[in-house]
Design an enzyme around this catalytic site. Structure first.
Site, PDB file in Angstrom:
ATOM      1  N   ASP A 184       0.857  -1.182   0.000  1.00 20.69           N
ATOM      2  CA  ASP A 184       0.000   0.000   0.000  1.00 20.69           C
ATOM      3  C   ASP A 184       0.897   1.237   0.000  1.00 20.69           C
ATOM      4  O   ASP A 184       1.703   1.424   0.916  1.00 20.69           O
ATOM      5  CB  ASP A 184      -0.891  -0.023   1.247  1.00 20.69           C
ATOM      6  CG  ASP A 184      -1.752   1.213   1.359  1.00 20.69           C
ATOM      7  OD1 ASP A 184      -2.364   1.576   0.345  1.00 20.69           O
ATOM      8  OD2 ASP A 184      -1.802   1.822   2.428  1.00 20.69           O
TER       9      ASP A 184
ATOM     10  N   THR B 106      -3.252   5.190  -3.723  1.00 16.98           N
ATOM     11  CA  THR B 106      -2.137   5.943  -3.130  1.00 16.98           C
ATOM     12  C   THR B 106      -0.864   5.794  -3.972  1.00 16.98           C
ATOM     13  O   THR B 106      -0.106   6.748  -4.116  1.00 16.98           O
ATOM     14  CB  THR B 106      -1.867   5.465  -1.696  1.00 16.98           C
ATOM     15  OG1 THR B 106      -1.785   4.042  -1.697  1.00 16.98           O
ATOM     16  CG2 THR B 106      -2.966   5.887  -0.770  1.00 16.98           C
ATOM     17  N   THR B 107      -0.631   4.594  -4.526  1.00 19.38           N
ATOM     18  CA  THR B 107       0.542   4.407  -5.390  1.00 19.38           C
ATOM     19  C   THR B 107       0.343   5.182  -6.693  1.00 19.38           C
ATOM     20  O   THR B 107       1.260   5.821  -7.201  1.00 19.38           O
ATOM     21  CB  THR B 107       0.759   2.908  -5.690  1.00 19.38           C
ATOM     22  OG1 THR B 107       0.712   2.191  -4.463  1.00 19.38           O
ATOM     23  CG2 THR B 107       2.082   2.653  -6.353  1.00 19.38           C
TER      24      THR B 107
ATOM     25  N   ASP C 146      -8.856  -0.362   2.808  1.00 14.78           N
ATOM     26  CA  ASP C 146      -8.885   0.308   1.500  1.00 14.78           C
ATOM     27  C   ASP C 146     -10.174  -0.015   0.751  1.00 14.78           C
ATOM     28  O   ASP C 146     -10.830   0.864   0.192  1.00 14.78           O
ATOM     29  CB  ASP C 146      -7.688  -0.131   0.639  1.00 14.78           C
ATOM     30  CG  ASP C 146      -6.398   0.559   1.078  1.00 14.78           C
ATOM     31  OD1 ASP C 146      -6.446   1.257   2.096  1.00 14.78           O
ATOM     32  OD2 ASP C 146      -5.372   0.398   0.404  1.00 14.78           O
TER      33      ASP C 146
END
Length: 546
Positions: free
Chosen positions: A60, A93-94, A390
């Site tokens: 994550d 998020t990446t 998530d």
């Protein structure tokens, strides 16, 4: 000859101009390279060991960037956008970090050729605005009227979020569980009403969803074994009251002349305790939960009357029990009327793995639920919890914002094509800059291919061809090592995830491009400068000037 003007303290580091900007861009590239390989269903995991020696395994983006102790001031911006994406949407998020890094990479050659940063920023902001409008145009609205179709859609969004996590193989199992969990909640969809409990041992498929409340058995005194462990339709009393005898010396100093007076003090204390216990018994309650300790006398008293008690219940669990079973948390036992006593269909204490759990099922006002996760290693369960968090965030967003786009690099390729076509219709530097941003969007499908071990150039050429022929939902298919229509393949993401990611990445990029000088205080580079100043001994200091 004019003497040099000394403006700043000796040792202050100032760097300015385009070398400074290039250095900031290079620092951001280094951060992006750290998490580049975690993107997508074939992304790798990172093992991060903290200073204390505790290990975290995760893919994550936000978790990894939080754990890395980044000191470069410009690179910290990327950490901040990953954190904001995690807090706002939960997933992507990446993606947001990769996009920001790629925007900067595409701007770098222009900076080196002395194009003014403000011209680049203006073009990037214009392109961002166009891209967001385009997403809203092509996003597909969901029909909320058909509840079955709606929950199927939410499951697809959850399984897309889970497909890049460690639990990808069980994504169908968890996607259904997560959608059931979120649909339990009220309209505000509060996150803290979904309890996450971790029990080591067993397989991932042994994880379960309790529609109600479950929490670990608390510390108990002798006599607890004699209490019944299952009730049908019990009345539940929730207290914030201590039900135990205190040693006299703890509370007060009592001076007595003879033994009878001392005995009277002791008897009074016992009477106070028994009055409380009698009041609870007479209320008809069968389950007594308290935030404060319930002592051995009270435990024995309840056991003799076929009642169940648990003291030292965690505040969060007690509040969730109140939300699920009704009632109110009381700070006194004097007026336990029916309206402040909760109830549920079944209360039982069950064994899960090596732990005992108290479970409340069939709650009358259940707007809460508990996911009990099972698994082998501790790090594995921790990562499972992050993955489920998530997916829960994604489902919440999809319920509030009812438009979706196709994932797997499809939407990015479509936006890239849109910007490239637009750039050909304008003249000047803006044409080159918008074309550079169009190229930057291709990083997502390219990285998906690289992480899966595919030939990225070949697949991107196929994607460009398809998108030119109006196949707007075509993206990378990691299972076939080819391209396919990801909307038909149900690789769906809420449009909000992409909107948020692109906005945050663009803002971060413009922020870094607009910095042309860094002035560093000489102290900020020294180690241990954040240690607290030692006091001059105990007590109050002497007033000054004495």
């Amino acid at each position: 000859m004019q003497a040099p003007i000394i403006l700043l303290k000796e040792g202050t580091d100032t760097s300015q101009g385009s070398p400074q900007l290039i250095s900031n861009i290079n620092a951001c590239q280094a951060v992006v390279d750290a998490i580049r390989t975690t993107l997508g269903p074939r992304g790798m995991d990172k093992l991060i060991v903290s200073g204390k020696g505790s290990a975290t395994i995760s893919n994550d983006g936000a978790t990894i960037l939080k754990q890395l102790d980044i000191v470069h001031p410009a690179a910290k911006t990327l950490v901040d956008i990953a954190k904001s994406q995690d807090a706002e949407v939960g997933d992507g998020t990446t993606t947001v970090t990769l996009l920001a890094g790629e925007f900067l990479k595409q701007a770098k050659p222009f900076i080196e050729e002395n194009v003014h940063p403000q011209i680049i920023i203006k073009a990037f902001r214009k392109a961002t605005q166009m891209v967001l409008t385009r997403i809203n145009e092509i996003a597909v609205q969901i029909q909320k009227d058909d509840s079955q179709a709606h929950s199927a859609l939410l499951e697809k969004c959850a399984s897309t979020a889970l497909s890049s996590k460690l639990v990808a193989r069980q994504k169908d199992f968890f996607a259904k569980m997560i959608v059931d969990a979120v649909t339990c909640l009220d309209e505000l969809l509060p996150l803290n009403m979904i309890g996450m409990k971790k029990v080591q041992g067993g397989a991932l498929e042994d994880s379960m969803l309790v529609e109600g409340v479950a929490f670990k058995k608390t510390f108990s005194y002798a006599g607890f074994e004699m209490q019944p462990k299952k009730y049908k339709n019990p009345k539940i009393v929730l207290l914030n009251v201590e039900l135990e005898l205190k040693a006299e010396k703890d509370n007060a100093e009592v001076r007595v002349d003879n033994v009878e007076e001392y005995q009277a003090v002791v008897d009074a204390e016992w009477k106070i305790l028994y009055d409380k216990l009698d009041a609870i018994h007479q209320s008809g309650a069968k389950v007594v939960l308290s935030k404060l300790p319930i002592g051995d006398v009270a435990t024995q008293y309840f056991a003799d009357r076929d009642m169940f008690c648990a003291g030292r219940v965690v505040d969060e669990d007690l509040k969730r029990t109140m939300k699920a079973c009704g009632g109110a948390i009381q700070t006194t036992t004097s007026s336990l009327t029916d309206d402040i006593i909760g109830t549920c269909e079944v209360f039982e204490e069950i064994q899960i793995g090596g732990e005992r759990y108290n479970v409340f099922k069939g709650c009358t006002q259940a707007k809460t639920c508990t996911i009990i996760m099972r698994g082998g290693a501790e790090q594995f369960i921790e990562e499972t919890e992050r993955s489920l968090h998530d997916a829960i965030m994604i489902v919440r967003r999809a319920m509030k914002n009812d438009s979706v786009v196709a994932g797997g690099g499809a939407i990015e390729m479509e936006l890239s094509k849109y910007l490239r076509e637009y750039s050909r219709t304008i003249a000047g530097k803006e044409q080159l800059l918008i074309s550079a941003m169009a190229k930057a969007f291709e990083i997502i499908p390219r990285q998906l291919c690289d992480n899966a071990g595919f030939d990225a150039t070949n697949i991107l050429n196929k994607l460009r061809q398809k998108h030119a022929q109006d196949g707007k939902w075509y993206g990378v298919d990691v299972n076939k090592e080819d391209i396919s229509d990801n909307f038909e393949n149900c690789v769906w993401e809420p449009a909000l995830v992409k909107i948020n990611a692109i906005t945050a990445a663009s803002e971060a990029c413009c922020l870094i491009l607009s910095v042309d000088e860094t002035i560093k205080n000489p102290k900020s580079g020294q180690e241990g400068d954040n240690r607290p100043v030692r006091g001059m001994g105990r007590g109050r200091g002497r007033p000054m000037g004495m």
